[in-house]
Design a protein around this motif. Sequence first.
Motif, PDB file in Angstrom:
ATOM      1  N   MET A   1      13.768 -39.080   2.724  1.00 42.79           N
ATOM      2  CA  MET A   1      13.948 -40.201   3.957  1.00 42.79           C
ATOM      3  C   MET A   1      12.657 -39.862   4.888  1.00 42.79           C
ATOM      4  O   MET A   1      12.010 -38.819   5.029  1.00 42.79           O
ATOM      5  CB  MET A   1      15.165 -39.532   4.802  1.00 42.79           C
ATOM      6  N   LYS A   2      12.204 -41.234   5.398  1.00 43.51           N
ATOM      7  CA  LYS A   2      11.106 -41.058   6.192  1.00 43.51           C
ATOM      8  C   LYS A   2      11.495 -41.201   7.692  1.00 43.51           C
ATOM      9  O   LYS A   2      12.663 -41.643   7.990  1.00 43.51           O
ATOM     10  CB  LYS A   2      10.184 -42.132   5.704  1.00 43.51           C
ATOM     11  N   ALA A   3      10.389 -41.164   8.431  1.00 45.76           N
ATOM     12  CA  ALA A   3      10.785 -41.216   9.756  1.00 45.76           C
ATOM     13  C   ALA A   3      11.065 -42.619  10.406  1.00 45.76           C
ATOM     14  O   ALA A   3      12.202 -42.601  11.051  1.00 45.76           O
ATOM     15  CB  ALA A   3       9.402 -40.921  10.582  1.00 45.76           C
ATOM     16  N   GLU A   4      10.682 -43.464   9.736  1.00 44.80           N
ATOM     17  CA  GLU A   4      11.069 -44.987  10.178  1.00 44.80           C
ATOM     18  C   GLU A   4      12.433 -45.302   9.594  1.00 44.80           C
ATOM     19  O   GLU A   4      13.026 -46.243   9.932  1.00 44.80           O
ATOM     20  CB  GLU A   4      10.079 -46.240   9.505  1.00 44.80           C
ATOM     21  N   ASP A   5      13.147 -44.543   8.723  1.00 47.77           N
ATOM     22  CA  ASP A   5      14.419 -44.427   8.264  1.00 47.77           C
ATOM     23  C   ASP A   5      15.497 -43.967   9.295  1.00 47.77           C
ATOM     24  O   ASP A   5      16.681 -44.408   9.473  1.00 47.77           O
ATOM     25  CB  ASP A   5      14.649 -43.753   6.982  1.00 47.77           C
ATOM     26  N   ILE A   6      14.985 -42.866  10.212  1.00 51.25           N
ATOM     27  CA  ILE A   6      15.888 -42.311  11.200  1.00 51.25           C
ATOM     28  C   ILE A   6      15.481 -43.450  12.407  1.00 51.25           C
ATOM     29  O   ILE A   6      16.418 -43.771  12.972  1.00 51.25           O
ATOM     30  CB  ILE A   6      15.188 -40.956  11.670  1.00 51.25           C
ATOM     31  N   LEU A   7      14.312 -43.792  12.904  1.00 50.28           N
ATOM     32  CA  LEU A   7      13.881 -44.542  13.925  1.00 50.28           C
ATOM     33  C   LEU A   7      12.717 -45.339  13.773  1.00 50.28           C
ATOM     34  O   LEU A   7      11.888 -45.277  13.675  1.00 50.28           O
ATOM     35  CB  LEU A   7      13.502 -43.549  15.273  1.00 50.28           C
ATOM     36  N   PRO A   8      13.412 -46.675  13.570  1.00 44.84           N
ATOM     37  CA  PRO A   8      12.411 -47.764  13.046  1.00 44.84           C
ATOM     38  C   PRO A   8      11.404 -48.030  14.232  1.00 44.84           C
ATOM     39  O   PRO A   8      11.589 -47.335  15.316  1.00 44.84           O
ATOM     40  CB  PRO A   8      13.171 -48.910  12.897  1.00 44.84           C
ATOM     41  N   ASP A   9      10.160 -48.519  13.927  1.00 47.41           N
ATOM     42  CA  ASP A   9       9.180 -48.547  14.944  1.00 47.41           C
ATOM     43  C   ASP A   9       9.550 -49.007  16.418  1.00 47.41           C
ATOM     44  O   ASP A   9       9.263 -48.797  17.421  1.00 47.41           O
ATOM     45  CB  ASP A   9       7.874 -49.369  14.490  1.00 47.41           C
ATOM     46  N   HIS A  10      10.464 -50.253  16.183  1.00 45.63           N
ATOM     47  CA  HIS A  10      10.967 -50.937  17.336  1.00 45.63           C
ATOM     48  C   HIS A  10      12.149 -50.179  18.318  1.00 45.63           C
ATOM     49  O   HIS A  10      12.623 -50.686  19.159  1.00 45.63           O
ATOM     50  CB  HIS A  10      11.384 -52.121  17.028  1.00 45.63           C
ATOM     51  N   ILE A  11      12.509 -48.986  17.663  1.00 43.81           N
ATOM     52  CA  ILE A  11      13.799 -48.550  18.066  1.00 43.81           C
ATOM     53  C   ILE A  11      13.001 -47.015  18.792  1.00 43.81           C
ATOM     54  O   ILE A  11      12.371 -46.403  18.128  1.00 43.81           O
ATOM     55  CB  ILE A  11      14.546 -47.991  17.401  1.00 43.81           C
ATOM     56  N   ASN A  12      13.144 -46.819  19.964  1.00 40.95           N
ATOM     57  CA  ASN A  12      12.798 -45.324  20.662  1.00 40.95           C
ATOM     58  C   ASN A  12      13.704 -44.451  21.075  1.00 40.95           C
ATOM     59  O   ASN A  12      13.271 -43.195  21.270  1.00 40.95           O
ATOM     60  CB  ASN A  12      11.930 -46.011  22.003  1.00 40.95           C
ATOM     61  N   THR A  13      14.931 -44.671  20.857  1.00 38.27           N
ATOM     62  CA  THR A  13      16.057 -43.610  21.136  1.00 38.27           C
ATOM     63  C   THR A  13      17.169 -43.735  20.051  1.00 38.27           C
ATOM     64  O   THR A  13      17.158 -44.624  19.502  1.00 38.27           O
ATOM     65  CB  THR A  13      16.685 -43.617  22.492  1.00 38.27           C
TER      66      THR A  13
END
Length: 85
Positions: A1-13
Motif C-alpha cells: 500500500m502506498k501513501a496515496e492509497d490511504i490519503l489521495p493528494d486531494h484529501i487532507n484528513t
Amino acid sequence: MKAEDILPDHINTTTIDGLTIRKGTVAAFVVNAKTYLQPDSSADERADAKTAVIEALPALKALGIFDVFAIADPGLRDMLAAHQS
C-alpha cells in the motif's frame, strides 16, 4: 500500500474511531519529538514541541503507531506514557 492509497493528494484528513486525523500528523510528531530531544532546543521550543506531541497522542493511538513502533528514547517514552490514557 502506498501513501496515496490511504490519503489521495486531494484529501487532507481521514476519520478513525470518530477522530479526524490530518495528513502530516505522523511527520509532525517526528519533527516535534526530535525538537523535544535536541539538547540545543530552547526551553520555549521544547515546551512547544512537548505540547504538540501530547496533543497528537490521540491521533497517533488511533492510527496504531504505538502498536508497531516503540519509542527508543527513555525520557520521551516516559513522558508519552505519563500522558496516555
